[in-house]
Design an enzyme around this catalytic site. Structure first.
Site, PDB file in Angstrom:
ATOM      1  N   GLU A 124     -24.769 -23.813   9.201  1.00  0.00           N
ATOM      2  CA  GLU A 124     -25.244 -22.753  10.101  1.00  0.00           C
ATOM      3  C   GLU A 124     -24.481 -22.731  11.427  1.00  0.00           C
ATOM      4  OE1 GLU A 124     -27.956 -20.262   9.686  1.00  0.00           O
ATOM      5  OE2 GLU A 124     -26.580 -19.685  11.263  1.00  0.00           O
ATOM      6  N   VAL A 127     -20.566 -20.891  12.491  1.00  0.00           N
ATOM      7  CA  VAL A 127     -20.294 -19.527  12.974  1.00  0.00           C
ATOM      8  C   VAL A 127     -21.360 -19.168  14.011  1.00  0.00           C
ATOM      9  CG1 VAL A 127     -20.081 -17.079  12.359  1.00  0.00           C
ATOM     10  CG2 VAL A 127     -19.383 -18.844  10.726  1.00  0.00           C
ATOM     11  N   GLY A 129     -22.218 -20.581  16.827  1.00  0.00           N
ATOM     12  CA  GLY A 129     -22.898 -21.675  17.547  1.00  0.00           C
ATOM     13  C   GLY A 129     -24.392 -21.697  17.261  1.00  0.00           C
ATOM     14  N   GLU A 185      -9.603 -25.071  25.635  1.00  0.00           N
ATOM     15  CA  GLU A 185      -8.910 -26.360  25.498  1.00  0.00           C
ATOM     16  C   GLU A 185      -7.622 -26.328  26.308  1.00  0.00           C
ATOM     17  OE1 GLU A 185      -9.996 -28.690  23.226  1.00  0.00           O
ATOM     18  OE2 GLU A 185     -11.581 -27.451  22.356  1.00  0.00           O
ATOM     19  N   LYS A 200     -14.048 -18.007  11.385  1.00  0.00           N
ATOM     20  CA  LYS A 200     -15.470 -17.639  11.350  1.00  0.00           C
ATOM     21  C   LYS A 200     -15.698 -16.371  10.523  1.00  0.00           C
ATOM     22  CE  LYS A 200     -16.425 -19.957  15.728  1.00  0.00           C
ATOM     23  NZ  LYS A 200     -16.380 -19.808  17.183  1.00  0.00           N
ATOM     24  N   GLY A 297     -21.276 -24.452  22.867  1.00  0.00           N
ATOM     25  CA  GLY A 297     -22.035 -25.292  23.808  1.00  0.00           C
ATOM     26  C   GLY A 297     -22.815 -26.350  23.069  1.00  0.00           C
TER      27      GLY A 297
END
Ligand code: HSE
Length: 402
Positions: A124, A127, A129, A185, A200, A297
């Site tokens: 889950e 994709v 978050g 990044e 995704k 996050g």
């Protein structure tokens, strides 16, 4: 009590430990049993950490421990996550992951192994978050013929595009800001070139078609060439610019692509801002369904991983129900898709042949940059557009309009 192992004590792995610990009572109520984090696998040491006693460097101890029924793979990347996941599933332990790279590359194989060993491979969090999208797609929209899934699937680029739109910032400045805030990044390629969004949408498309959509087949264009002037042009059209991942089915034809689009205000994805993600699913009966929330996050992503842990814990010995075969699905060329296009041109509009080449195109009636003009084409097939665009002498760039 159900014992759980966490593989990888980075941002998401740490979040998984926090969610399981801080929401322990509620989760136990939902599962009907307590969940206990027995191991946290990491090559690093974490002196003074609240879960220090659970940290191990020994994967084989986890694999050999019959008490561990569920593992959360939050390591990311393919190595050693692929080998670890395979070994755990073969041992009958369910694996819940946020690792979109692994799911996009080996999803069907890992689901098959899980089924063969009466356990689950759940993803889950891979994709969107913290946004529930995989299970709603598989469980709640099952009455639908889904003809389109379009999403803002990458939080970093959405943050950057929102800043460029609202503050008129330059690409390089917002990238630095995104890096300083810990969103992008140091090597931002996977986000800004659209590779993350591509994986995704490949996962969502594979679930929609129940076959494998190879992410390498998906045309992918990122945001690294988007400039603040593009936003000025977008503003003239009352639109903003969003990086969209899209899969669309028209009759027997199947398409997928990732690219920046000019969106109008009435599009539900228009107001998905900052690091948020939004996924718009269109079904033939239900019409549009929108999923919105934090696409990245620590805690939001961990929450989605733990929701899979709860699912696996509630159904011991039950194999994965996800249908995703490793049969390759061949995508049709995105050149058959129809869009309008914003085209930026050098020179003077009166001297160009753009009106003849693009019959019905409309010029934007303001000068954004001296010596430049722009127009929007009518709706046309991408292949036809590209042929005509490439014949224009003074073209600078184009952006698709949705
Ligand atoms: N880099 C990803 C993003 C993280 O910005 O959305 C979540 O997959």
């Amino acid at each position: 009590m159900i014992n759980v192992a966490i593989l990888g004590y980075g941002t998401v792995g740490g979040g998984v430990a926090d969610v399981l610990f801080d929401n322990a009572k509620t989760i136990a109520g939902r599962v009907g049993e307590e969940l206990n984090v027995k191991y946290i696998l990491d090559i690093r040491d974490f002196p003074g950490d609240r879960f220090e006693a659970k940290i191990t460097k020994d994967f084989n101890a986890i694999l050999a421990d019959d008490e561990v029924r569920i593992a959360c793979e939050t390591m990311g990347g393919l190595k050693p996550a692929y080998d670890f996941t395979k070994a755990l599933l073969e041992a009958g332990k369910s694996v819940c992951t946020s690792n979109k790279e692994l799911v996009a590359a080996h999803g069907p194989e890992l689901i098959r192994i899980a089924k063969e060993h009466n356990c689950m491979y759940l993803f889950e969090a891979s994709v969107g978050g913290g946004i529930p999208i995989i299970r709603p797609l598989l469980d709640c929209l099952t009455a639908e013929e889904i003809d389109e899934i379009t999403g803002i699937l990458n939080g970093t680029t959405n943050y950057m595009l929102t800043k460029m739109d609202r503050e008129g910032s330059d690409y390089d400045d917002v990238l630095k800001e995104a890096q300083a805030n810990g969103y992008a990044e140091r090597n931002p390629e996977a986000d800004v070139e659209g590779y993350d969004a591509c994986r995704k949408i490949a996962i969502l498309a594979s679930l929609k078609y129940q076959k494998t959509v190879n992410y390498e087949q998906i045309y992918t264009e990122g945001i690294s060439k988007i400039t603040k002037e593009d936003f000025d042009y977008a503003g003239l059209l009352n639109r903003n610019i969003k990086l969209l991942g899209m899969c669309r089915e028209i009759g027997e034809k199947k398409y997928a692509l990732v690219a920046p689009f000019l969106l109008e205000e009435s599009n539900p994805l228009y107001s998905v801002s900052d690091v948020f993600n939004g996924i718009l699913v269109h079904g033939n009966m239900v019409d549009n369904v929108m999923f919105y929330g934090r696409g990245a996050g620590k805690l939001p992503t961990a929450s989605a991983v733990v929701s899979d842990v709860v699912e696996a814990a509630k159904k011991p010995g039950k194999p994965s129900e996800i249908i995703w075969s490793d049969e390759a699905l061949s995508l049709d060329s995105k050149d058959e898709l129809e869009f309008k296009y914003l085209v930026r041109m050098k020179g003077n509009p009166a001297n160009g042949n753009w009106e003849k080449v693009f019959e019905g195109a409309k010029e934007l009636d303001a000068e954004i940059i001296a010596g430049e003009y722009a127009f929007v084409t009518p709706l046309m097939k991408e292949g036809d557009f590209l042929e005509k665009y490439n014949s224009l002498g003074e073209a600078i760039k184009f952006i698709r309009v949705k």
